[in-house]
Design a protein around this motif. Structure first.
Motif, short mmCIF file in Angstrom:
data_model
loop_
_atom_site.label_atom_id
_atom_site.label_comp_id
_atom_site.label_asym_id
_atom_site.label_seq_id
_atom_site.Cartn_x
_atom_site.Cartn_y
_atom_site.Cartn_z
N THR A 537 0.96 -1.27 0.02
CA THR A 537 -0.07 0.10 0.00
C THR A 537 0.89 1.25 -0.11
O THR A 537 0.36 2.31 -0.10
N ARG A 538 2.29 1.21 -0.05
CA ARG A 538 3.35 2.25 -0.18
C ARG A 538 3.53 2.31 -1.45
O ARG A 538 4.15 1.23 -2.16
N HIS A 539 3.91 3.50 -1.86
CA HIS A 539 4.55 3.89 -3.34
C HIS A 539 5.94 3.33 -3.12
O HIS A 539 6.33 2.88 -4.10
N GLU A 540 6.61 3.37 -2.04
CA GLU A 540 8.22 2.97 -1.92
C GLU A 540 8.27 1.73 -1.82
O GLU A 540 9.36 1.19 -1.75
N GLY A 541 7.28 0.96 -1.43
CA GLY A 541 7.33 -0.39 -0.92
C GLY A 541 7.38 -1.31 -2.26
O GLY A 541 7.03 -1.14 -3.25
N THR A 542 8.02 -2.46 -1.83
CA THR A 542 8.27 -3.80 -2.92
C THR A 542 7.25 -4.74 -2.65
O THR A 542 7.20 -5.45 -3.43
N GLY A 543 6.57 -4.68 -1.53
CA GLY A 543 5.65 -5.94 -1.31
C GLY A 543 6.22 -7.13 -1.02
O GLY A 543 5.61 -8.23 -1.27
N LEU A 544 7.69 -7.20 -0.78
CA LEU A 544 8.23 -8.48 -0.42
C LEU A 544 8.77 -8.75 1.03
O LEU A 544 9.09 -9.80 1.33
N GLY A 545 8.50 -7.63 1.95
CA GLY A 545 8.91 -7.81 3.23
C GLY A 545 8.14 -8.84 3.92
O GLY A 545 8.76 -9.80 4.82
N LEU A 546 6.64 -8.77 4.02
CA LEU A 546 5.94 -9.83 4.89
C LEU A 546 5.98 -11.28 3.92
O LEU A 546 5.90 -12.38 4.90
N PRO A 547 5.87 -11.41 2.73
CA PRO A 547 6.29 -12.82 2.32
C PRO A 547 7.50 -13.53 2.75
O PRO A 547 7.62 -14.73 2.94
N VAL A 548 8.47 -12.72 2.90
CA VAL A 548 9.95 -13.19 3.42
C VAL A 548 9.77 -13.70 4.88
O VAL A 548 10.05 -14.91 5.15
N VAL A 549 8.90 -12.99 5.61
CA VAL A 549 8.64 -13.37 7.11
C VAL A 549 8.11 -14.68 7.09
O VAL A 549 8.21 -15.49 7.70
N GLN A 550 6.96 -14.75 6.03
CA GLN A 550 6.30 -16.02 6.18
C GLN A 550 6.80 -17.03 5.74
O GLN A 550 6.99 -18.24 6.11
N HIS A 551 7.96 -16.70 4.78
CA HIS A 551 8.88 -17.87 4.30
C HIS A 551 9.80 -18.46 5.31
O HIS A 551 9.81 -19.73 5.40
N VAL A 552 10.06 -17.52 5.92
CA VAL A 552 11.37 -17.76 7.11
C VAL A 552 10.24 -18.55 8.12
O VAL A 552 11.00 -19.83 8.71
N ALA A 553 9.28 -18.19 8.50
CA ALA A 553 8.40 -19.12 9.52
C ALA A 553 8.10 -20.54 8.89
O ALA A 553 8.26 -21.49 9.84
N LEU A 554 7.61 -20.82 7.60
CA LEU A 554 7.34 -22.07 7.14
C LEU A 554 8.72 -22.98 7.01
O LEU A 554 8.82 -24.14 7.29
N LEU A 555 9.78 -22.13 6.96
CA LEU A 555 11.18 -23.10 7.02
C LEU A 555 11.37 -23.69 8.25
O LEU A 555 12.18 -24.75 8.31
N HIS A 556 10.93 -22.96 9.27
CA HIS A 556 11.21 -23.37 10.77
C HIS A 556 9.89 -23.94 11.25
O HIS A 556 9.59 -24.26 12.20
N GLN A 557 9.11 -24.58 10.13
CA GLN A 557 7.91 -25.46 10.55
C GLN A 557 7.04 -24.65 11.69
O GLN A 557 6.27 -25.16 12.33
N GLY A 558 6.94 -23.26 11.29
CA GLY A 558 5.96 -22.59 11.96
C GLY A 558 4.94 -21.69 11.30
O GLY A 558 4.82 -22.12 10.11
N PHE A 559 4.39 -20.69 11.60
CA PHE A 559 3.58 -19.73 10.78
C PHE A 559 3.41 -18.39 11.13
O PHE A 559 3.96 -18.18 12.49
N VAL A 560 2.79 -17.54 10.80
CA VAL A 560 2.70 -16.23 10.93
C VAL A 560 1.34 -15.59 11.09
O VAL A 560 0.67 -16.01 10.04
N SER A 561 0.86 -15.14 11.99
CA SER A 561 -0.42 -14.61 12.12
C SER A 561 -0.34 -13.03 12.32
O SER A 561 0.72 -12.52 12.63
N VAL A 562 -1.73 -12.52 11.83
CA VAL A 562 -1.82 -10.96 12.02
C VAL A 562 -3.00 -10.65 12.60
O VAL A 562 -4.03 -11.30 12.10
#
Length: 588
Positions: A537-562
């Motif tokens: 939702t930000r003009h200067e953002g790439t939209g990749l920060g939170l997907p990276v967080v989710q990917h890291v959690a899945l690699l650790h057999q966990g999950f992300v909630s919001v």
């Protein structure tokens, strides 16, 4: 591509496909029909087998009953004396009441007393008939073998009867032969009641003169039709209204072992035949088993009709889909060239946008690093100038050089932290202190973010050791802190907490690492899109920060909630497993 070419392709493919589809549907309907017929035939075969078994069981049972009665009768002195004296009146008087009891309670229909020459002395079931010689097989076998014999036989009155014949021993040899019989009419009715099938008992006409048959009908007050069939005549039945369609041709087919199905205006019958054998094993007639399958046939016809209709419907639907698919292929051929050029332009534009985002992110990072390095470098320059002025004072010069060395060490530490944080990692699990990971990430966050944002830590007093990749977790936590910093308004603080919490579904032990901001929260309509790559939702953002967080959690057999908090702000939480298995080779 010309217009005529796709039409030729469509015509070439449609006709073969239609023929193949028609063949498949026809084969399907035909298979369904024959399977239904097989099920119906197996059901009748089972009934026929049950009828045959039940007939044998009832014949054996009744034979044993008559054997027992004859044995008991031979032990009655009055009957024995009358038989030995060949006194017909005495036999009627002594054996008559017994026969009436047997007829009323056990369905015994025949009782004969014959002299040693097989001349009938008395028929208790027909007292006026006597004096004729009886040469039936069961009687002659009893005389020749001098033992009890039994079997199905035709009587003089046209009745098919189960007969048991026993020699009557006396002091001088044999007083004669007593014969007991039971017509099979009641047996047919019992089988009808037990198995819900109708039965017809037919005997060959060559074994039964027409005059005897008609005489028997009149004497026994029964109805019958000698001329209904050419070769056989009915002597017992459970179905009064025999279908008109049942004729000599049907009987001939049944005698060949073929089952028959025929219908009239009222019902549909399924027929099979069992042979009837006399005491010599010769076929004297047949038993026709009739099963009313009117309801089953109606269900069968409706099922076949429904299967046919659905098959035609499915065939038309598939054919229509295939037609429209070919039509779409034709249109796709016509648009292919333009689409390739559009995709090429889109790919180039996408690559350019990604390059701009990379340069933007790199510029931002360089600006932050320059800001952090500028202050100590200014101090180094100033201290060097002071050291130059104080060159004649060795003690003061050493103090200033020590300050310069400390400033250089701070710059080196910062650069090492940045390099460690930006390091490309392969997922490498090892024992990691989560409290230390949080502290290091917060320190880096404070050094690289110009905003003076308060960060509150709610961490356990004791170390929390998990099998994890600390580099990836620092990346994920830093992204959540950066997002929280951008969302926080006013003097609100970012709260980081680390708490033990089991998995909400499986109950597995684990830890929850949460980051809470004091912003306005996330709009409900985009809450489920925040983990979508390139969504921002930000003009200067790439939209990749939170997907990276989710990917890291899945690699650790966990999950992300919001979740949006009731008191305001948003909380992101990473759930991590208490004991993570061996390292997985994923690259991030």
């Amino acid at each position: 591509m010309s217009i005529s070419s796709p039409r030729r392709v469509k015509a070439t493919l449609m006709w073969p496909f239609a023929m193949v589809l028609t063949f498949i549907l026809t084969a399907f309907v035909t298979t369904a029909y024959f399977l239904q017929v097989q099920v119906r035939d197996r059901a009748l075969s089972g009934r026929v087998a049950a009828v045959a078994k039940l007939v044998d069981q009832k014949l054996d049972k009744d034979t044993n009953l008559m054997r027992a009665v004859l044995h008991t009768m031979q032990g009655i002195p009055a009957i024995g004396a009358a038989f030995a004296a060949q006194d017909r009146d005495a036999l009627l008087r002594e054996a008559g009441p017994l026969f009436q009891t047997l007829r009323s309670e056990h369905r015994i229909t025949h009782l004969y007393f014959n002299n040693p020459e097989l001349v009938n002395l008395v028929r208790l079931h027909s007292p006026d008939e006597f004096g004729d010689q009886i040469m039936r097989t069961t009687v002659t076998q009893a005389r020749s073998q001098n033992k009890i014999t039994h079997g199905l036989e035709l009587g003089a009155l046209g009745t098919l009867t189960l007969r048991v014949v026993a020699p009557w021993p006396s002091a001088g040899g044999v007083s004669g032969y007593v014969e007991m019989g039971e017509e099979i009419g009641h047996l047919v009715q019992e089988i009808h009641d037990s198995l819900s099938v109708d039965l017809l008992v037919l005997v060959d006409k060559q074994l039964l003169p027409a005059q005897q048959f008609e005489h028997g009908l009149a004497m026994l007050e029964r109805q019958g039709n000698w001329d209904r069939f050419t070769q056989q005549v009915m002597v017992a039945y459970t179905k009064a209204d025999i279908p008109v369609a049942m004729n000599d041709a049907v009987l001939a087919a049944l005698r060949m072992g073929e089952s028959q199905v025929f219908s009239d205006n009222r019902q549909t019958l399924h027929l099979a035949m069992l042979p009837l054998l006399d005491s010599n094993g010769q076929r004297i007639g047949d038993m026709v088993v009739m099963r009313d399958i009117t309801g089953l046939e109606g269900t069968f016809q409706r099922s076949i009709t429904m299967v046919t209709f659905l098959s035609l419907l499915v065939g038309a639907f598939v054919l229509g889909l295939f037609y429209f698919a070919l039509d779409r292929v034709e249109r796709d051929y016509q648009r292919q060239h333009d689409l390739e050029h559009q995709l090429l332009r889109l790919d180039t534009e996408h690559a350019r946008i990604l390059q701009i985002e990379k340069l933007s992110a790199l510029g931002t990072m360089v600006g932050e690093i320059a800001h952090q390095l500028n202050n100590p470098l200014v101090g180094v320059v100033n201290l060097a100038q002071l050291a130059q002025r104080e060159a004649n004072n060795p003690a003061r010069t050493r103090e200033l050089l020590a300050e310069i060395r400390h400033a250089g060490q701070d710059c080196h530490t910062f650069i090492a932290s940045m390099l460690r944080f930006a390091k490309v990692s392969k997922f490498d699990c090892h024992s990691t202190d989560m409290v230390q990971v949080v502290n290091e990430t917060v320190l880096m966050f404070r050094q690289t973010i110009r905003q003076q944002i308060l960060v509150e830590l709610v961490l356990p007093d004791q170390p929390v050791i998990l099998m994890a990749d600390p580099i990836l977790l620092r990346h994920a936590l830093f992204n959540l802190l950066a997002n929280a910093a951008q969302a926080t308004e006013g003097d609100g603080a970012i709260v980081i907490s680390l708490q033990a919490q089991p998995h909400p579904e499986t109950g597995a032990p684990g830890w929850r690492l949460a980051v809470r901001d004091h912003g306005k929260g996330i709009a409900p309509e985009i809450l489920d899109k925040v983990f979508t790559p390139f969504f921002t939702t930000r003009h200067e953002g790439t939209g990749l920060g939170l997907p990276v967080v989710q990917h890291v959690a899945l690699l650790h057999q966990g999950f992300v909630s919001v979740e949006n908090l009731p008191e305001g702000g948003t909380q992101f939480a990473i759930w991590l497993l208490q004991s993570n298995p061996g390292p997985l080779q994923h690259t991030t």
